[in-house]
Design an enzyme around this catalytic site. Structure first.
Site, mmCIF file in Angstrom:
data_model
loop_
_atom_site.group_PDB
_atom_site.id
_atom_site.type_symbol
_atom_site.label_atom_id
_atom_site.label_comp_id
_atom_site.label_asym_id
_atom_site.label_seq_id
_atom_site.Cartn_x
_atom_site.Cartn_y
_atom_site.Cartn_z
ATOM 1 N N ARG A 15 -2.959 7.213 -4.305
ATOM 2 C CA ARG A 15 -1.526 7.398 -4.595
ATOM 3 C C ARG A 15 -1.249 7.932 -6.002
ATOM 4 O O ARG A 15 -0.133 8.317 -6.313
ATOM 5 C CB ARG A 15 -0.784 6.069 -4.389
ATOM 6 C CG ARG A 15 -0.451 5.825 -2.929
ATOM 7 C CD ARG A 15 0.360 4.571 -2.753
ATOM 8 N NE ARG A 15 -0.462 3.386 -2.739
ATOM 9 C CZ ARG A 15 -0.005 2.150 -2.959
ATOM 10 N NH1 ARG A 15 1.267 1.953 -3.238
ATOM 11 N NH2 ARG A 15 -0.805 1.115 -2.914
ATOM 12 N N ASN A 224 -0.877 1.365 -8.866
ATOM 13 C CA ASN A 224 -1.285 2.097 -7.668
ATOM 14 C C ASN A 224 -0.774 3.531 -7.684
ATOM 15 O O ASN A 224 -1.345 4.399 -7.054
ATOM 16 C CB ASN A 224 -0.776 1.395 -6.404
ATOM 17 C CG ASN A 224 -1.410 0.031 -6.249
ATOM 18 O OD1 ASN A 224 -2.627 -0.101 -6.174
ATOM 19 N ND2 ASN A 224 -0.597 -1.001 -6.255
HETATM 20 C C1 UD1 Z 1 -5.359 -7.501 -3.282
HETATM 21 C C2 UD1 Z 1 -5.455 -8.839 -2.558
HETATM 22 C C3 UD1 Z 1 -4.042 -9.428 -2.360
HETATM 23 C C4 UD1 Z 1 -3.347 -9.541 -3.704
HETATM 24 C C5 UD1 Z 1 -3.360 -8.201 -4.423
HETATM 25 C C6 UD1 Z 1 -2.863 -8.380 -5.824
HETATM 26 C C7 UD1 Z 1 -7.346 -8.547 -1.087
HETATM 27 C C8 UD1 Z 1 -7.823 -8.295 0.285
HETATM 28 N N1 UD1 Z 1 -6.034 -8.602 -1.265
HETATM 29 O O1 UD1 Z 1 -4.652 -6.635 -2.405
HETATM 30 O O2 UD1 Z 1 -4.139 -10.700 -1.759
HETATM 31 O O3 UD1 Z 1 -2.028 -9.967 -3.517
HETATM 32 O O4 UD1 Z 1 -4.703 -7.689 -4.517
HETATM 33 O O5 UD1 Z 1 -2.792 -7.122 -6.447
HETATM 34 O O6 UD1 Z 1 -8.158 -8.735 -1.981
HETATM 35 N N2 UD1 Z 1 -11.526 -2.547 -4.608
HETATM 36 C C9 UD1 Z 1 -12.853 -2.219 -4.656
HETATM 37 N N3 UD1 Z 1 -13.544 -2.041 -3.503
HETATM 38 C C10 UD1 Z 1 -12.958 -2.203 -2.298
HETATM 39 C C11 UD1 Z 1 -11.592 -2.535 -2.252
HETATM 40 C C12 UD1 Z 1 -10.892 -2.708 -3.414
HETATM 41 O O7 UD1 Z 1 -13.421 -2.073 -5.747
HETATM 42 O O8 UD1 Z 1 -13.672 -2.029 -1.287
HETATM 43 C C13 UD1 Z 1 -10.772 -2.731 -5.865
HETATM 44 C C14 UD1 Z 1 -9.674 -1.717 -6.002
HETATM 45 O O9 UD1 Z 1 -10.137 -0.615 -6.720
HETATM 46 C C15 UD1 Z 1 -8.629 -2.487 -6.775
HETATM 47 C C16 UD1 Z 1 -8.848 -3.929 -6.362
HETATM 48 O O10 UD1 Z 1 -10.145 -3.985 -5.819
HETATM 49 O O11 UD1 Z 1 -8.837 -2.423 -8.153
HETATM 50 C C17 UD1 Z 1 -7.803 -4.426 -5.380
HETATM 51 O O12 UD1 Z 1 -7.902 -3.697 -4.206
HETATM 52 P P1 UD1 Z 1 -6.622 -3.273 -3.375
HETATM 53 O O13 UD1 Z 1 -7.090 -2.556 -2.185
HETATM 54 O O14 UD1 Z 1 -5.658 -2.607 -4.266
HETATM 55 O O15 UD1 Z 1 -6.095 -4.690 -2.930
HETATM 56 P P2 UD1 Z 1 -4.602 -5.028 -2.584
HETATM 57 O O16 UD1 Z 1 -4.271 -4.482 -1.247
HETATM 58 O O17 UD1 Z 1 -3.731 -4.688 -3.707
HETATM 59 CA CA CA Z 2 -3.675 -2.992 -5.452
#
Ligand code: UD1
Ligand code: CA
Length: 452
Positions: A15, A224
């Site tokens: 995004r 984001n």
């Molecule tokens: C996550 C939490 C949610 C919380 C929110 C707060 C989970 C499943 N959900 O959701 O409960 O309210 O954060 O902001 O954890 N990332 C990786 N590898 C991956 C996936 C993500 O490194 O495979 C990193 C992303 O780069 C990011 C962070 O983890 O920095 C959070 O991931 P994101 O997908 O943004 O989680 P949210 O949907 O925001």
């Molecule tokens: Ca996030």
């Protein structure tokens, strides 16, 4: 209690609509993830692990000299999966703290508080927010006991109304977290391994889950898209401004100042609107910075005034100086005390001695000027011959008349005087008057042209 921090930074950040990995976008002049690393370091952990994926090479390169350990997550299968890439490299007796590389305002106090709750079992940082959209919701039973975290995409209509959310920050004993993560499955809306599932698994296994409410919900702001990045930037800048105001700095508008680095201020410093500070800037007692100045890597001594619209880069300014409006002080400029550089004056690699003045429309490059000298309007040092740079030396009390060019290398000794409009190509000895221009001729009986 020994901590290890895992920073998740593998996500794509689509995004942002950018070729730059999300965590490398700048906040206050530094990549987002650098802020998280700085906070993590302040906790003095045993190790800091960074999970990288999208743009991994760039993220590693940006953090190369920071003594971190990097772990590749080749496929982004969820936050739980991401943590699993680093966890085998953590010691069993550590308390692990998980942070996100795109949540940069989290404070070390908050993390410290959370980690002290995680000595025996996992602790979650929660927050109550006005708009919970996008966040995982905290589900509680009739006794108000924690049950689980339900992700936004998996939540029922009723659950979506819940305003208590998971911030994403977690602390847990390493060995326990390893055991719990092994049980996490991906049968959910996104087919991802969700890290927050460890909380319900912990509860099922009989471990108490501590939920630590975040006081300042601004700390959990994540980035984001570019709108959120701007929000986080404004929040961060406002915090810095308020901290300076509490120290006694007069800031005209805390919403119109940007500090991209370190700004050190003495007493009675005042800063007008739209000032931008970069790198390390020191403003000593009584310094005034006018509106719309950009100041980078500079030291400004006591009582000096920087008038509006100045650009200052890698310069040292003495006490009681006057600079601008519209001055540009470039690299290697040293202004002696009580000296003046006025409007539309550019200096580079130049020293002005005490009390010397260059008040208007001048370029001074590679120039050493003694004390009490006066550089007239429109004076230009010709320091560059197209290949090499050459020095200009002006002694004490030298006077350069307006619109003169000083062709370097050239030296004018103490008390030397240059008539206005001169082109000075040779040295001038002490006390001499130099005239480098054609003599004026007046022609009598001159007939003005007339219209044909
Ligand atoms: C996550 C939490 C949610 C919380 C929110 C707060 C989970 C499943 N959900 O959701 O409960 O309210 O954060 O902001 O954890 N990332 C990786 N590898 C991956 C996936 C993500 O490194 O495979 C990193 C992303 O780069 C990011 C962070 O983890 O920095 C959070 O991931 P994101 O997908 O943004 O989680 P949210 O949907 O925001
Ligand atoms: Ca996030």
């Amino acid at each position: 209690m020994t901590l290890e921090v895992i920073i998740l930074a593998a996500g794509k950040g689509s995004r942002m609509k950018s070729a730059v990995p999300k965590v490398l976008h700048p906040l206050a002049g530094q990549p987002l993830v650098h802020h998280v690393v700085r906070t993590a370091k302040s906790l003095e952990p045993r190790a800091i692990h960074v999970v990288v994926g999208h743009g991994g090479d760039a993220v590693r390169a940006s953090l190369a000299d920071q003594h971190l350990s990097f772990h590749e997550q080749t496929e982004q299968l969820g936050t739980g999966h991401a943590v699993m890439q680093a966890l085998p490299h953590c010691r069993d007796d550590s308390i692990v703290v998980v942070l996100f590389g795109d949540v940069p305002l989290i404070s070390s106090e908050t993390i410290h508080k959370l980690s002290t709750l995680a000595a025996e079992s996992p602790a979650m940082l929660s927050a109550t927010v006005d708009d919970p959209t996008g966040y995982g919701r905290v589900i509680r039973d009739e006794e108000n006991e924690f049950v689980s975290v339900v992700e936004d995409k998996d939540a029922s209509g009723q659950q979506l109304q819940i305003c208590e959310v998971n911030t994403g920050v977690l602390a847990a004993p390493a060995a326990q977290l390893t055991m719990l993560l092994a049980k996490v499955e991906n049968n959910n809306a996104q087919q991802e391994y969700y890290l927050p599932d460890v909380f319900s698994l912990a509860r099922a296994a009989g471990y108490p889950v501590d939920i630590c409410p975040l006081q300042d919900t601004g700390e959990m702001l994540g980035v984001n898209d570019r709108i959120q990045l701007e929000e986080v930037e404004r929040k961060f800048q406002r915090r810095q401004a308020e901290a300076l105001m509490r120290q006694g700095v007069a800031i005209a508008d805390r919403c119109r100042i940007d500090i991209r680095g370190e700004l050190v201020c003495g007493q009675n410093v005042s800063i007008d609107v739209n000032a931008v500070f970069e790198g390390r800037v020191v403003l000593s007692d009584g310094v005034t910075v006018g509106a719309n100045c950009v100041i980078k890597d500079a030291e400004i001594a006591a009582g000096s005034t920087i008038h509006p619209f100045c650009h200052i880069d890698a310069a040292r300014i003495g006490a009681q100086c006057q600079v601008g409006p519209y001055a540009r002080l470039r690299q290697g400029t040293h202004l002696g005390s009580a000296s003046k550089v006025g409007n539309f004056v550019e200096t580079k690699n130049t020293t002005l001695g005490e009390g010397s003045k260059a008040n208007h429309l001048t370029y001074l490059g590679d120039t050493q000027i003694g004390e009490g000298a006066n550089i007239g309007a429109g004076t230009i040092t010709c320091n560059y011959d197209g290949v090499n740079k050459h020095p200009t030396q002006l002694g004490d009390r030298v006077f350069v008349g307006s619109n003169s060019t000083l062709v370097a290398p050239v030296t004018i000794d103490d008390d030397g005087f240059v008539g206005a409009g001169s082109v000075i190509t040779g040295d001038v000895a002490s006390g001499e008057l130099a005239l480098g221009r054609s003599r004026q001729r007046n022609i009598g009986g001159w007939q003005r042209p007339t219209k044909k």
